[in-house]
Each structure stands twice: as C-alpha cells, then as structure tokens.
Write a protein that holds these residues in place. Structure first.
Motif, mmCIF file in Angstrom:
data_model
loop_
_atom_site.group_PDB
_atom_site.id
_atom_site.type_symbol
_atom_site.label_atom_id
_atom_site.label_comp_id
_atom_site.label_asym_id
_atom_site.label_seq_id
_atom_site.Cartn_x
_atom_site.Cartn_y
_atom_site.Cartn_z
ATOM 1 N N THR A 1 -9.272 3.756 4.889
ATOM 2 C CA THR A 1 -9.298 5.181 5.236
ATOM 3 C C THR A 1 -7.892 5.764 5.246
ATOM 4 O O THR A 1 -7.638 6.851 4.710
ATOM 5 C CB THR A 1 -9.959 5.379 6.607
ATOM 6 N N VAL A 2 -6.970 5.040 5.872
ATOM 7 C CA VAL A 2 -5.577 5.493 5.911
ATOM 8 C C VAL A 2 -5.010 5.577 4.495
ATOM 9 O O VAL A 2 -4.371 6.569 4.116
ATOM 10 C CB VAL A 2 -4.731 4.528 6.768
ATOM 11 N N PHE A 3 -5.242 4.526 3.713
ATOM 12 C CA PHE A 3 -4.752 4.499 2.339
ATOM 13 C C PHE A 3 -5.293 5.675 1.530
ATOM 14 O O PHE A 3 -4.540 6.380 0.845
ATOM 15 C CB PHE A 3 -5.161 3.179 1.676
ATOM 16 N N ALA B 1 -2.881 8.433 -0.016
ATOM 17 C CA ALA B 1 -2.809 8.377 -1.479
ATOM 18 C C ALA B 1 -3.304 9.682 -2.092
ATOM 19 O O ALA B 1 -2.707 10.204 -3.050
ATOM 20 C CB ALA B 1 -3.632 7.194 -2.004
ATOM 21 N N THR B 2 -4.389 10.218 -1.531
ATOM 22 C CA THR B 2 -4.913 11.492 -2.023
ATOM 23 C C THR B 2 -3.916 12.625 -1.766
ATOM 24 O O THR B 2 -3.677 13.485 -2.632
ATOM 25 C CB THR B 2 -6.253 11.819 -1.342
ATOM 26 N N GLN C 1 -0.415 8.189 -10.269
ATOM 27 C CA GLN C 1 -1.369 7.291 -9.614
ATOM 28 C C GLN C 1 -0.653 6.132 -8.918
ATOM 29 O O GLN C 1 -1.006 5.758 -7.786
ATOM 30 C CB GLN C 1 -2.366 6.762 -10.636
ATOM 31 N N LEU C 2 0.360 5.561 -9.596
ATOM 32 C CA LEU C 2 1.104 4.442 -9.002
ATOM 33 C C LEU C 2 1.907 4.900 -7.788
ATOM 34 O O LEU C 2 1.970 4.184 -6.775
ATOM 35 C CB LEU C 2 2.030 3.823 -10.047
ATOM 36 N N GLN C 3 2.504 6.062 -7.883
ATOM 37 C CA GLN C 3 3.257 6.587 -6.739
ATOM 38 C C GLN C 3 2.329 6.877 -5.560
ATOM 39 O O GLN C 3 2.673 6.599 -4.404
ATOM 40 C CB GLN C 3 4.005 7.852 -7.139
ATOM 41 N N SER D 1 -0.361 2.723 0.344
ATOM 42 C CA SER D 1 -0.242 1.332 0.801
ATOM 43 C C SER D 1 0.778 1.202 1.922
ATOM 44 O O SER D 1 0.533 0.524 2.930
ATOM 45 C CB SER D 1 0.154 0.432 -0.370
ATOM 46 N N THR D 2 1.941 1.841 1.766
ATOM 47 C CA THR D 2 2.978 1.715 2.792
ATOM 48 C C THR D 2 2.522 2.317 4.122
ATOM 49 O O THR D 2 2.838 1.779 5.196
ATOM 50 C CB THR D 2 4.284 2.389 2.331
#
Length: 521
Positions: free
Chosen positions: A429-431, A435-436, A473-475, A481-482
C-alpha cells in the motif's frame, strides 16, 4: 535408536539422545525447518516460467504463492495442538512426509488446478511439521548450552530460509527447470521423515481431546485474515476492496469468537494462558513485527534488484547470500550471549541494528552499486535479526508446560506468518501510494517538456517516448520502494522498543527446563 543411545531426562520422565546423536537430531530439525521456510519464496522467481508452461492467467498466478501461505498460516494452530495430543515426533514425521509427497505432486503438475492443490497440501504438511520442530527442541535438547545452540540453528534456518529460497529458485529455474523448485524437496523430506523416529525423542501424548470447535473457528479466522491481507497485497488491489475488507472483518470476528470458545472448553486448541503471559505476548508481538519487516524487505528488494538494477534471477538470489552467512554467524554469537545477558538487551540491541539495516535501503537509487549501497546494509540487517531471533524464540517458549509446548510453538509460527502477510500488504500500500504519486509528478513534467519541445519543432519519436516512460517507471518504483523501507524500519524499531521496555525474563531463567513451572513474568 537403541536404549544405549538414550539418557533419562529426569525433569519430565522422557529419554533424550546422548550428545553423539544430538548433532544428527539438530540436522534433522534444521533441514525440515529450512525446507518449509524457503518454500515460501523458492517458487517466486519461477512464476513467469510456471505461467507460460501451465497457461496460468495473470490473476490466477498469484495463487501459486497465496495457496501455500493460506494453508500454512491457517492450519498452524491445529498442527501444533495435534502434536501436543498425538506426539510431536509423530506429527513432525507425518508433516514432513506430506510435504515431500505434495512437492512431488506439484512438480508433476500439468494444469493450474493441479499445481495449486499441491501447494495447499504443502502448506498443510508444513503446518504439522513446523510447530512440532520447535517443540521437539525442548524435548530433545537439555536446557542451557545444548538447547541454546539448537535454538540458534533453528532461528537461523527460519531467518535465512527466504534468502536461500531466492537463491535456489533462481539457480534451479535458470539452469534446470521450474519443476525442480518442487522436486528438490522430495529426497530431503523423505530422508528427514525416515531419520526423525530414530534420532528425535517422542513427547508424551496428552490425554486431552481435540477442540473441534476451536479448530474450526480458529482456522477459519486465520484463513480469512491471511486471505484479506494477501488480496490487499495484489497488484491493483486496495484496502477498500470488498475482497480485502470483508475477509479481514470476518477474520477479526472469528478470532474474537475463537478466544471466547477457548475460555469455555476443557481442552482448548490454544490455551489462553499461553498468550496471556506478558513476556510471551511481547515476544510474539515483536516476532510478528520482525516478520513483517523481513519478509517485505525480501519481497521489495528482490524486485528492486531485478527490475531497477537489472540483475538476473540468479544474480539477484546470490546478492542475498551474505544475509544467510551473516544471520548464521550472528545467531551463533547470540546463542552464546543469551546464557550471560538478559534477552531483552540482546534482542533490543539486535532490533536497533536491524532497523539501521532497513534504514540503509531507504537511500537506494537507480544508480546504486552492490558493494557500496546494498551489501553493507544486508550484512547489518542480518546481524540484527540474528540477535533478535535467538532470545525471542527462547522467551516465546520459556516457562511453558510440556502439555502446551506445541501450542506455544504454533503461536510463534503463526505470529511470523501473520506478520509476513501484514508487512507485505502494508508496504505494498505504501509503495503503491508513493510510486503513483512520483509517477504522476514525473509524467506531468515529461508532458510539459514534450509540449515545449513540440512548440520548438523537436517532437520526440516513439523510441524516445518509450525510453522516457521506462525511466519514469523506474524512478517511481525506486521512490515507492524507499518509502516502503522506511515503514519496514519503523515496524522493526517498534518491536525493538517493546522488547526493551516490556520483556522481563532473566538469562538464568532460560537455563532451566521450566517444564511444569509457573509462567514467567
């Protein structure tokens, strides 16, 4: 095993193997525990190959992982109680045999339903064997140095299982075939099942009865909780989905009903006294949080190394090898310290060290190097977890009566399983949120740049657009993730603080069997 290989354990009337056989007994228990734990991750890397070979749908593929977790997590309490009633060595051998046969069955699968059935059977075998394995340590190894050493090996196997699973999964899938992630369990399981009756001491069977209603309600409650959390962790799912909310609400209601049932039956599946003890409660709570942090770390870090840093499955698996080495060494040191230092200080310091390791991953970037950014914190995390696992495994079973050893062991395993499910669901959920957020922010900036370039006559081509989109997407994945690692570090830190403040077991109390003794704390 002949009578010449046994010595009487006068504190409980059982016979234990002499020291010459204790090493063999420890190997048997350790191999079973390692096999059970690594199976939670060994098939993860093989999933793309499984999807192609058995024509899984994208939505159905996650059941290869979820089916094992559901079966294992929901049946643990029942498995532990069956060991108390029918003999832990017997349940250990039966569970390992079921696991081995189910692995063969799964490896031969020709369609999705066949494989998922095999995974359910694997989880059922693991639920019988895993709590019995921990309880058998108390039966087989005398309190003090021998038992501490055995607990160190058991805890190390529990800790490194996920890492070994990733390594084996990558090697077997890339060099042989995905089916070998199942077949490898067969010879190991059968050897363990054959050796168990020869080197392990059988516990005295209880004259109690199986708590049928408790088994039904407790198993259904755990199933609902694990299912809801597993669904929340799926891609595209959310905590507001009906398939997340309804199972979680039903699970909580069923577990409340389970507590009421257990208070009213003569022979409860999980006696309330087992979890009501303060020290045991703190140990289980901390182990749940540590499980949440550890399993989510493996999940997100393995994805990060492959998808962002571009590691192959084998390279990604071997990247975690120092973790396995570090936790074995740390667990060995902790097993020596626990006879001289109170467990709260060992586990508390270990929790702080593990928190630092997880915090290190919050600094990862798309250009992170293995030696400079991954390896140091993998080692730090391993050292901290090794110091956590040993004292908490001991305190979670300290002072427990012989008749409740299986229940205490199953409670510990259940806490770890629920913790892993909670961690992955919460951090997903956090990710997803971060990320979004980052993806939208970068996407908007990219569109603005593209519009400005178009006005100046420099319209990007399709390849440039695709490359820019991939970088976004990678960023976004790195940013998500962090932030997930921040939450993982926070969970482990809360567990460390709870241990330091509330755990009150003296190291001298761990040097005695305590069978039939009053509960500690």
């Amino acid at each position: 095993m002949s009578t010449t290989d046994l010595e009487l354990a006068p504190e409980n009337g059982l016979t234990r193997p002499k020291s010459a056989n204790l090493t063999v007994a420890l190997i048997v228990i350790a191999m079973a525990q390692l096999m059970i734990v690594l199976d939670a991750t060994i098939v993860n890397i093989a999933l793309p190959h499984i999807k192609t070979d058995l024509t899984f749908s994208s939505s159905g593929l996650q059941w290869v992982v979820t089916a094992y977790s559901l079966s294992f997590g929901s049946l643990l309490l029942l498995g532990g109680r069956l060991g108390d009633l029918m003999g832990r060595r017997r349940m250990f051998a039966i569970g390992v045999a079921i696991f081995a046969v189910a692995s063969l069955f799964g490896g031969l699968a020709l369609n999705p339903a066949w494989l998922i059935t095999g995974r359910v059977l694997q989880g059922a075998g693991a639920a019988l064997a895993s709590p019995a394995a921990l309880a058998l340590i108390n039966t087989t190894f005398p309190a003090g140095k021998e038992r501490n050493r055995a607990m160190a090996v058991y805890a190390a196997m529990s800790g490194i299982g996920a890492a070994v699973g990733l390594i084996l999964g990558g090697v077997l899938t890339e060099w042989l075939d995905w089916r070998w992630t199942f077949f490898i369990n067969v010879p190991i399981g059968l050897v363990v099942a054959v050796l168990a009756p020869r080197v392990l001491v059988e516990s005295e069977s209880s004259d109690g009865r199986l708590d049928v209603w408790g088994a039904i309600v407790g198993t259904a409650g755990l199933f609902s909780i694990v299912y809801g959390l597993s669904h929340a962790a799926q891609q595209g799912a959310s905590w507001g989905d009906a398939l997340t909310v309804l199972p979680l609400v039903a699970g909580v209601a069923l577990l409340i009903a389970f507590v009421l049932v257990e208070q009213r039956v003569a022979h409860p599946l999980l006696p309330v006294r087992v979890v009501a003890d303060r020290n045991r409660g703190v140990s289980l709570f901390t182990m749940m949080l540590v499980g949440a942090g550890m399993f989510s770390m493996f999940f997100f870090l393995s994805l990060f190394t492959q998808q962002v840093l571009g590691y192959s499955p084998v390279k990604s698996g071997f990247a975690f090898l120092p973790f396995s080495v570090g936790i074995v060494v740390s667990a060995g040191i902790a097993s020596q310290l626990v006879s001289r230092i109170d467990p709260r200080w060992i586990s508390g310091v270990g929790g702080v060290i593990a928190t630092i390791g997880l915090w290190g991953f919050t600094n990862l970037s798309m250009s992170s190097g293995y030696a400079s950014h991954l390896l140091p914190y993998i080692v730090i995390l391993a050292v901290g977890l090794g110091m956590l696992f040993i004292p908490l495994t001991l305190t979670s079973t300290a002072g427990i009566g012989t008749e409740d050893s299986g229940a205490a062991a199953s409670a510990l395993n259940t806490a770890q399983q629920i913790g892993g499910a909670v961690g992955i669901a919460a951090l997903t959920t956090v990710f997803t949120h971060y990320a979004t957020q980052k993806g939208n922010e970068l996407g908007a900036a990219a569109k603005a740049q593209a519009a400005a370039a178009a006005q100046s006559g420099h319209t990007p081509n399709k390849d440039q657009i695709a490359a820019a989109t991939h970088q976004i997407q990678l960023q976004a994945q790195t940013f998500g993730s962090t932030h997930g690692f921040w939450f993982a570090a926070g969970m482990v830190l809360v567990g460390a603080l709870a241990t330091l403040v509330f755990l009150n077991v003296k190291h001298t109390e761990l040097a005695t069997d305590g069978q039939g003794a009053a509960h500690l704390g």
